[in-house]
Design a protein around this motif. Sequence first.
Motif, PDB file in Angstrom:
ATOM      1  N   GLU A  44       0.833  -1.199   0.000  1.00 39.04           N
ATOM      2  CA  GLU A  44       0.000   0.000   0.000  1.00 39.04           C
ATOM      3  C   GLU A  44       0.874   1.259   0.000  1.00 39.04           C
ATOM      4  O   GLU A  44       1.884   1.329   0.699  1.00 39.04           O
ATOM      5  CB  GLU A  44      -0.912   0.022   1.232  1.00 39.04           C
ATOM      6  N   ILE A  45       0.453   2.253  -0.777  1.00 38.89           N
ATOM      7  CA  ILE A  45       1.147   3.535  -0.857  1.00 38.89           C
ATOM      8  C   ILE A  45       0.330   4.564  -0.081  1.00 38.89           C
ATOM      9  O   ILE A  45      -0.865   4.737  -0.337  1.00 38.89           O
ATOM     10  CB  ILE A  45       1.337   3.986  -2.318  1.00 38.89           C
ATOM     11  N   VAL A  46       0.989   5.249   0.858  1.00 40.30           N
ATOM     12  CA  VAL A  46       0.295   6.123   1.795  1.00 40.30           C
ATOM     13  C   VAL A  46       0.590   7.587   1.475  1.00 40.30           C
ATOM     14  O   VAL A  46       1.736   7.960   1.191  1.00 40.30           O
ATOM     15  CB  VAL A  46       0.723   5.799   3.238  1.00 40.30           C
ATOM     16  N   ASP A  47      -0.445   8.409   1.531  1.00 43.54           N
ATOM     17  CA  ASP A  47      -0.306   9.855   1.409  1.00 43.54           C
ATOM     18  C   ASP A  47       0.170  10.397   2.760  1.00 43.54           C
ATOM     19  O   ASP A  47      -0.570  10.330   3.742  1.00 43.54           O
ATOM     20  CB  ASP A  47      -1.655  10.469   1.038  1.00 43.54           C
ATOM     21  N   PRO A  48       1.398  10.921   2.856  1.00 43.60           N
ATOM     22  CA  PRO A  48       1.904  11.336   4.169  1.00 43.60           C
ATOM     23  C   PRO A  48       1.232  12.587   4.726  1.00 43.60           C
ATOM     24  O   PRO A  48       1.413  12.892   5.903  1.00 43.60           O
ATOM     25  CB  PRO A  48       3.390  11.578   3.904  1.00 43.60           C
ATOM     26  N   THR A  49       0.438  13.279   3.929  1.00 49.97           N
ATOM     27  CA  THR A  49      -0.280  14.443   4.463  1.00 49.97           C
ATOM     28  C   THR A  49      -1.527  14.030   5.224  1.00 49.97           C
ATOM     29  O   THR A  49      -2.053  14.797   6.021  1.00 49.97           O
ATOM     30  CB  THR A  49      -0.678  15.421   3.342  1.00 49.97           C
ATOM     31  N   THR A  50      -2.003  12.797   4.990  1.00 46.08           N
ATOM     32  CA  THR A  50      -3.224  12.324   5.653  1.00 46.08           C
ATOM     33  C   THR A  50      -3.036  11.014   6.396  1.00 46.08           C
ATOM     34  O   THR A  50      -3.830  10.672   7.283  1.00 46.08           O
ATOM     35  CB  THR A  50      -4.345  12.113   4.624  1.00 46.08           C
ATOM     36  N   GLU A 349       4.812   7.330   8.657  1.00 49.26           N
ATOM     37  CA  GLU A 349       4.555   7.348  10.096  1.00 49.26           C
ATOM     38  C   GLU A 349       5.793   6.910  10.876  1.00 49.26           C
ATOM     39  O   GLU A 349       6.117   7.483  11.928  1.00 49.26           O
ATOM     40  CB  GLU A 349       3.378   6.429  10.423  1.00 49.26           C
ATOM     41  N   ALA A 350       6.487   5.911  10.377  1.00 51.99           N
ATOM     42  CA  ALA A 350       7.685   5.429  11.068  1.00 51.99           C
ATOM     43  C   ALA A 350       8.757   6.506  11.113  1.00 51.99           C
ATOM     44  O   ALA A 350       9.418   6.709  12.146  1.00 51.99           O
ATOM     45  CB  ALA A 350       8.213   4.165  10.379  1.00 51.99           C
ATOM     46  N   HIS A 351       8.964   7.210   9.993  1.00 59.12           N
ATOM     47  CA  HIS A 351       9.986   8.256   9.986  1.00 59.12           C
ATOM     48  C   HIS A 351       9.556   9.440  10.848  1.00 59.12           C
ATOM     49  O   HIS A 351      10.386  10.055  11.537  1.00 59.12           O
ATOM     50  CB  HIS A 351      10.281   8.700   8.565  1.00 59.12           C
ATOM     51  N   PHE A 352       8.290   9.771  10.827  1.00 57.72           N
ATOM     52  CA  PHE A 352       7.740  10.815  11.701  1.00 57.72           C
ATOM     53  C   PHE A 352       8.046  10.489  13.167  1.00 57.72           C
ATOM     54  O   PHE A 352       8.522  11.338  13.926  1.00 57.72           O
ATOM     55  CB  PHE A 352       6.229  10.899  11.465  1.00 57.72           C
ATOM     56  N   ALA A 353       7.806   9.249  13.566  1.00 59.43           N
ATOM     57  CA  ALA A 353       8.069   8.847  14.948  1.00 59.43           C
ATOM     58  C   ALA A 353       9.558   8.914  15.258  1.00 59.43           C
ATOM     59  O   ALA A 353       9.959   9.290  16.375  1.00 59.43           O
ATOM     60  CB  ALA A 353       7.539   7.435  15.185  1.00 59.43           C
ATOM     61  N   ARG A 354      10.385   8.578  14.279  1.00 59.93           N
ATOM     62  CA  ARG A 354      11.842   8.629  14.482  1.00 59.93           C
ATOM     63  C   ARG A 354      12.306  10.054  14.730  1.00 59.93           C
ATOM     64  O   ARG A 354      13.071  10.320  15.671  1.00 59.93           O
ATOM     65  CB  ARG A 354      12.541   8.038  13.259  1.00 59.93           C
ATOM     66  N   GLY A 378      -2.946  17.427  14.108  1.00 57.46           N
ATOM     67  CA  GLY A 378      -3.775  17.127  12.953  1.00 57.46           C
ATOM     68  C   GLY A 378      -3.287  15.903  12.210  1.00 57.46           C
ATOM     69  O   GLY A 378      -2.287  15.281  12.582  1.00 57.46           O
ATOM     70  N   PRO A 379      -3.982  15.530  11.153  1.00 57.70           N
ATOM     71  CA  PRO A 379      -3.586  14.344  10.376  1.00 57.70           C
ATOM     72  C   PRO A 379      -2.277  14.566   9.634  1.00 57.70           C
ATOM     73  O   PRO A 379      -1.861  15.697   9.400  1.00 57.70           O
ATOM     74  CB  PRO A 379      -4.762  14.154   9.415  1.00 57.70           C
ATOM     75  N   GLY A 380      -1.664  13.472   9.256  1.00 58.62           N
ATOM     76  CA  GLY A 380      -0.404  13.565   8.520  1.00 58.62           C
ATOM     77  C   GLY A 380       0.786  13.576   9.450  1.00 58.62           C
ATOM     78  O   GLY A 380       0.662  13.573  10.674  1.00 58.62           O
ATOM     79  N   TYR A 381       1.969  13.619   8.842  1.00 59.13           N
ATOM     80  CA  TYR A 381       3.213  13.397   9.571  1.00 59.13           C
ATOM     81  C   TYR A 381       4.070  14.670   9.603  1.00 59.13           C
ATOM     82  O   TYR A 381       5.225  14.688   9.176  1.00 59.13           O
ATOM     83  CB  TYR A 381       3.984  12.247   8.926  1.00 59.13           C
ATOM     84  N   PHE A 382       3.511  15.748  10.135  1.00 63.76           N
ATOM     85  CA  PHE A 382       4.166  17.054  10.105  1.00 63.76           C
ATOM     86  C   PHE A 382       4.949  17.321  11.390  1.00 63.76           C
ATOM     87  O   PHE A 382       4.457  17.109  12.493  1.00 63.76           O
ATOM     88  CB  PHE A 382       3.128  18.158   9.903  1.00 63.76           C
ATOM     89  N   ILE A 383       6.168  17.840  11.211  1.00 62.07           N
ATOM     90  CA  ILE A 383       7.030  18.266  12.313  1.00 62.07           C
ATOM     91  C   ILE A 383       7.302  19.759  12.142  1.00 62.07           C
ATOM     92  O   ILE A 383       7.602  20.221  11.033  1.00 62.07           O
ATOM     93  CB  ILE A 383       8.377  17.510  12.297  1.00 62.07           C
ATOM     94  N   ALA A 384       7.219  20.516  13.227  1.00 62.66           N
ATOM     95  CA  ALA A 384       7.501  21.950  13.148  1.00 62.66           C
ATOM     96  C   ALA A 384       8.964  22.187  12.795  1.00 62.66           C
ATOM     97  O   ALA A 384       9.857  21.523  13.341  1.00 62.66           O
ATOM     98  CB  ALA A 384       7.180  22.610  14.484  1.00 62.66           C
ATOM     99  N   PRO A 385       9.270  23.113  11.888  1.00 61.35           N
ATOM    100  CA  PRO A 385      10.664  23.495  11.641  1.00 61.35           C
ATOM    101  C   PRO A 385      11.320  23.896  12.955  1.00 61.35           C
ATOM    102  O   PRO A 385      10.764  24.676  13.728  1.00 61.35           O
ATOM    103  CB  PRO A 385      10.540  24.682  10.682  1.00 61.35           C
TER     104      PRO A 385
END
Length: 499
Positions: A44-50, A349-354, A378-385
Motif C-alpha cells: 500500500e502507498i500512503v499519502d503522508p499528508t493524511t 509514520e515510522a519516519h515521523f516517529a523517528r 492534525g492528520p499527517g506526519y508534520f514536524i515543526a521546523p
Amino acid sequence: MTLTDIARFSVRRASGHTPELELPPAGHFIGGSFVPGSSGAQTEIVDPTTGQSFASVAEGTADDVDAAVAAAVRAQPGWGATTPKERSEALSKIADIIEASHAVLEALESANTGKPQSVSEDDVSSAVDTFRFMAGAGRALSSLAAGDYVAGHTSVILREPIGVVGVITPWNYPLLMAAWKLAPILAAGNSVVLKPSEQTPLTTLKLMELIAGVLPDGVLNVVTGLGPVVGARLADHPDINLVAVTGSVGSGKAVASLAGSTVKRVHLELGGKAPVLIYADADLAAAATALRTAGFWNSGQECGSACRVLVHESVAEEFTELLVREVSTLVVGDPAAGADVEIGPMVSEAHFARVAGFLQRALDAGITAAIGGRPLEGPGYFIAPTVLVNVPAGAEAAREEIFGPVITVETFSDEQEVIRRANDTPYGLAASVWTSDARLSMSVPRKLDFGTVWVNSHLVLANEVPWGGFKGSGYGRDLSLYALEDFSRTKHVMINHSA
C-alpha cells in the motif's frame, strides 16, 4: 534564548477538489512491459499528508528479480554494442519525455512523498538536466593516449560497459535519484534492474510507462518491493556486475556485505550530517538566509542538508536570532495547499516517529528548542521546523542523522577546535564554511573530511561536478564525468608489433 511558541506553525490544508492523479500501472516493468508480480502481494502507498492509502504496487520476490536480471542479461550485449551517439540520442529522448510530462510527474512526486510543489518541480527539472548532461558526456569520455609505453608494443585503453547494474533508490528523491543513476549507467552501455523505495515508487513506475519503447526491451527494468527481499537479491545475484545504492548507512552496509559474496563492485551514496562552520567574520545575515533553504529543503529529508551549525561563540547569539527569524517565516502544509508551501510532512509514520523521538530526547537532555521542537497537530506526519540551541559537543542530535526539519546550533572558540569537531562524525558527505577571510576560505575546506565543501553557500549542485562522500557516507561518485567512469570499466590492449 527562550522557547518560541510552536503555535507559530500550523499546517495549511488543501481546500476544495484536488485533480485526480495519473497513477502508473502497478506491476513490475520487465523486458519492456509491465507484468504482475509472481506472489500477487501488494504494498500500500500512503499519502503522508493524511496517513491514508491511495494506491498499491506489486510486492516483488526474488523470482521477480531473477526474471528482470535475465531480461537485462539478454539485452545488455546489444545495448553495449551501440555507439555513444546512439545512446546519447536515447537519453536525449528520455529527457524530452520527462520535460513534456513534468506536470504529471510533479503531481505524483508530491502526492507520494508530501513534497512541496517547488521541490517536486526542481526534482523534475533536475532529472531532465541529468539526462541531457549525460547524453553529451557519454560522447566525450577520454582515456590515456594510445602509445608505445614499452618498445615494440602499442597500448590501447578501451572503456567498456560493466554489464548488468542493480540500482536501489531512496524514498526522499525517488525520481531524481533514479535519474542520477540511470543516466550515466545507460550512457556507459549497461543494462539495469532498479528497485525503488517501497514507500515512494510511483514516479519511477510512471517514468517507465512514459519511456517504454525508447530503449530496447530489457535494457531498463524495475522491480518494486521490500529491501530485505528485492534489494538483497539484487545485491547477491551472480549475474549483476555492480550494485549502486542511494540510501541509509545501514542499507549500504547490508548491500556491500551481500555483494561481497560475488565480488561485485559496489557504488554507495549514503547518509550525511553536514557541519556548517560559521566564523566570526562571516556575513551572518547571508548565512541565516541560505540555511533557511539549505537546512529545510525537502523538509530536511536531504542527506546534504545544512543541519549542524558550528558558530563562533562571539557571534552565536546574533546568528541564532537571525536564523530563528528566518525559520519562523517558513510555510508548513500540504503540497496541494499552494505553491508557497515550503515544508511538507515526513514521508511515513515510522519516519515521523523517528524524528519526533530525536526531538523529545534532545529536550529531555536539556537542549533548548529556540523554535519548533514538536510534531504539529492534525492528520499527517508534520514536524515543526526546529532550531535546537545550547547543543553540547557530542550530543546525539548533533551527531546522528535526524533527517527532518531540524538544525542544531553549537558554538566554538578557535579554528583547530571547530575543524576537529566538524570532522568528528561517522559521516563525510558535505560541509560548508562561512567566512570573508580569503585564507580560511582556501585552507579550511582542505582540512574537512567531506566529499563536497561549499564556501559561503550550501546545497548548490550541478551535473558537471561530482557528488559523493567519504567514511560512512560511502564511496563512488554521482553526477559529472566521474559517474560515467564509475559505471564503466577500462581494459588495456597491448599489441606487439616488433616482429
